[in-house]
Design an enzyme around this catalytic site. Structure first.
Site, PDB file in Angstrom:
ATOM      1  N   LYS A 168       0.846  -1.192   0.000  1.00 43.81           N
ATOM      2  CA  LYS A 168       0.000   0.000   0.000  1.00 43.81           C
ATOM      3  C   LYS A 168       0.876   1.234   0.000  1.00 43.81           C
ATOM      4  O   LYS A 168       2.010   1.143   0.494  1.00 43.81           O
ATOM      5  CB  LYS A 168      -0.970   0.019   1.191  1.00 43.81           C
ATOM      6  CG  LYS A 168      -0.376  -0.332   2.567  1.00 43.81           C
ATOM      7  CD  LYS A 168       0.787   0.401   3.140  1.00 43.81           C
ATOM      8  CE  LYS A 168       0.753   1.854   3.403  1.00 43.81           C
ATOM      9  NZ  LYS A 168       2.021   2.369   4.033  1.00 43.81           N
ATOM     10  N   TYR A 212      -4.568   3.859   6.454  1.00 41.81           N
ATOM     11  CA  TYR A 212      -5.079   2.911   7.459  1.00 41.81           C
ATOM     12  C   TYR A 212      -6.367   3.440   8.089  1.00 41.81           C
ATOM     13  O   TYR A 212      -7.274   2.678   8.401  1.00 41.81           O
ATOM     14  CB  TYR A 212      -4.038   2.663   8.560  1.00 41.81           C
ATOM     15  CG  TYR A 212      -2.846   1.865   8.102  1.00 41.81           C
ATOM     16  CD1 TYR A 212      -2.915   0.485   7.973  1.00 41.81           C
ATOM     17  CD2 TYR A 212      -1.644   2.487   7.786  1.00 41.81           C
ATOM     18  CE1 TYR A 212      -1.829  -0.248   7.549  1.00 41.81           C
ATOM     19  CE2 TYR A 212      -0.544   1.761   7.356  1.00 41.81           C
ATOM     20  CZ  TYR A 212      -0.638   0.393   7.240  1.00 41.81           C
ATOM     21  OH  TYR A 212       0.438  -0.338   6.812  1.00 41.81           O
TER      22      TYR A 212
END
Ligand code: NAD
Length: 394
Positions: free
Chosen positions: A157, A245
């Site tokens: 990511k 996140y």
């Protein structure tokens, strides 16, 4: 393209609603005495972590691209706990470093590649999957070259810098008939899965609010933070690195996609760390069910990885929420505060084995390219909302 993304994301939302977020994950049987989740589809399915390990010759072979901080300290050691995956190849610009790790992990030196001869990995039948752990700006190029070499891809990511890059990665994987998974480790981690389960079980009453905060101090003296301070390599600042996140948590806990976004950004003036990338991002998401999420990311305060879920009857606090190990989940209700004891598992091994398992069974992984694309799309809208000062309809 966007229709297929929407279809994929609504499939995921349905699976979550059905409790399928637990599918194929070790949390089944790992939940302690306090939480007794209602039986779900997932619990009817065998959990891979309870299965025996495949014999070495049946495990799928993985190559790691980029031998930096995260790859060498978290990912490579986790292969020892994998049941379906083995480390067989390394790709690095530094031959001596690669040889050192090859020796440590019993990787055959003939399976060491550099960035120039990377494409010749196509001729290596030992390699089934390539894991891209490079600075963000290199994810798209190395993922696309990887699928074109006939290999499946796990990509770190954020999936890439732009929406167009994410779309090109998805198209390339489709064309090569290879799987593409984004390494959203929290979606394989037992405490986060228990949080999803509890939030969606109705145990908290009607969900009202999620708060999710991720912060750390950027330190460009460290090699792994040097590129993070450069927009060209990082793509963005705290939002792209750790705010993702916060965004992920709001999406996987609700199992919904946001319909409206507002945001504000502030970077300390004259702090050289924030010449190119932003320091603080606060954003609010509104979901179709009416849940609001107050999310933040920062490169300017000390380590924080916290998620809270507020329902009409009870509140969940997960802190640390998205650490590598040692999470803590507390249920606060009229019965007082109850710590939820869940067995910690190696989330990296779980996510790595999930992709191997998806390939063995020819199934779509739980966090495919479409999931990474959706976050990049939403992060771009967060920047736009902050820039324009307007709430944006998604
Ligand atoms: P790092 O700087 O420690 O590692 C990057 C590696 O890429 C280094 O070995 C570096 O030599 C190599 N590299 C190749 N070409 C490069 C170039 N042009 N410029 C700079 N480095 C180059 O960084 P990291 O912290 O390991 O992060 C790598 C990736 O992993 C990032 O995408 C990051 O977002 C992701 N990450 C994910 C997690 C997680 O928990 N999922 C945690 C940390 C990092």
């Amino acid at each position: 393209m966007f229709d297929s993304v929407k279809k994929e994301l609504s499939r995921r939302a349905l699976l979550y609603k059905a409790g399928f977020g637990f599918m194929g994950l070790s949390v089944v049987g790992a939940v302690g005495n306090i939480i007794k989740p209602a039986p779900t589809l997932a619990q009817a399915a065998p959990a891979p972590s309870n299965e025996p390990s495949l014999p070495p010759e049946k495990k799928l072979g993985w190559a790691i691209v980029g031998l930096g901080e995260f790859a060498t300290k978290q990912i490579m050691p986790s292969f020892a706990e994998c049941k379906k995956s083995k480390l067989v190849a390394l790709v690095s610009g530094d031959r001596a470093k690669a040889e050192k790790y090859a020796q440590q992990y019993s990787v055959n030196p003939k399976n060491i590649y550099n960035y120039q001869n990377y494409d010749s990995i196509r001729n290596n039948p030992e390699v089934d999957i390539i894991y891209i752990i490079l600075p963000n700006a290199l994810h798209a190029e190395y993922s696309i070259r990887g699928v074109q070499a006939g290999k499946h891809i796990m990509c770190e990511k954020p999936m890439a810098i732009t929406v167009a890059e994410c779309q090109a990665m998805i198209e390339a994987a489709k064309k090569a008939n290879r799987k593409l998974m984004i390494a959203y480790r929290a979606q394989y981690e037992p405490y986060n899965l228990a949080t999803i389960q509890l939030a969606q079980s109705g145990k908290l009453g009607k969900l009202k609010l999620i708060t999710s905060d991720h912060g750390r101090n950027l330190n460009p003296k460290e090699p792994q933070d040097r590129w993070r301070a450069q927009k060209k390599l990082a793509g963005g600042g705290s939002l792209y690195d750790i705010g993702i996140y916060s965004l992920q948590a709001a999406r996987y806990i609700t199992g919904e996609e946001p319909v409206a976004i507002s945001a504000m950004i502030y970077s300390t003036p004259n702090d050289p760390r924030f010449r190119e990338v932003e320091e603080n991002v606060n954003f609010v998401l509104r979901f179709p069910s009416g849940v609001l999420a107050n999310c933040s990311s920062s490169y300017g305060y000390s380590n924080t990885k916290r998620i809270q879920v507020f329902g009409s009857d009870a509140v969940l606090e997960l802190d640390p929420a998205t650490d590598y190990y040692k999470h803590r989940l507390i249920l606060k209700s009229k019965n007082g505060n109850q710590e939820q004891k869940i067995e910690d598992k190696n989330q990296f091994a779980l996510e790595i084995d999930h992709l191997s398992e998806s390939i063995i069974q020819n199934k779509q992984p739980k966090t495919p390219g479409e999931e990474g694309l959706q976050d990049v799309k939403l992060m771009q809208l967060i920047y736009e909302a902050a820039r324009t000062g307007k709430s944006i309809k998604v």
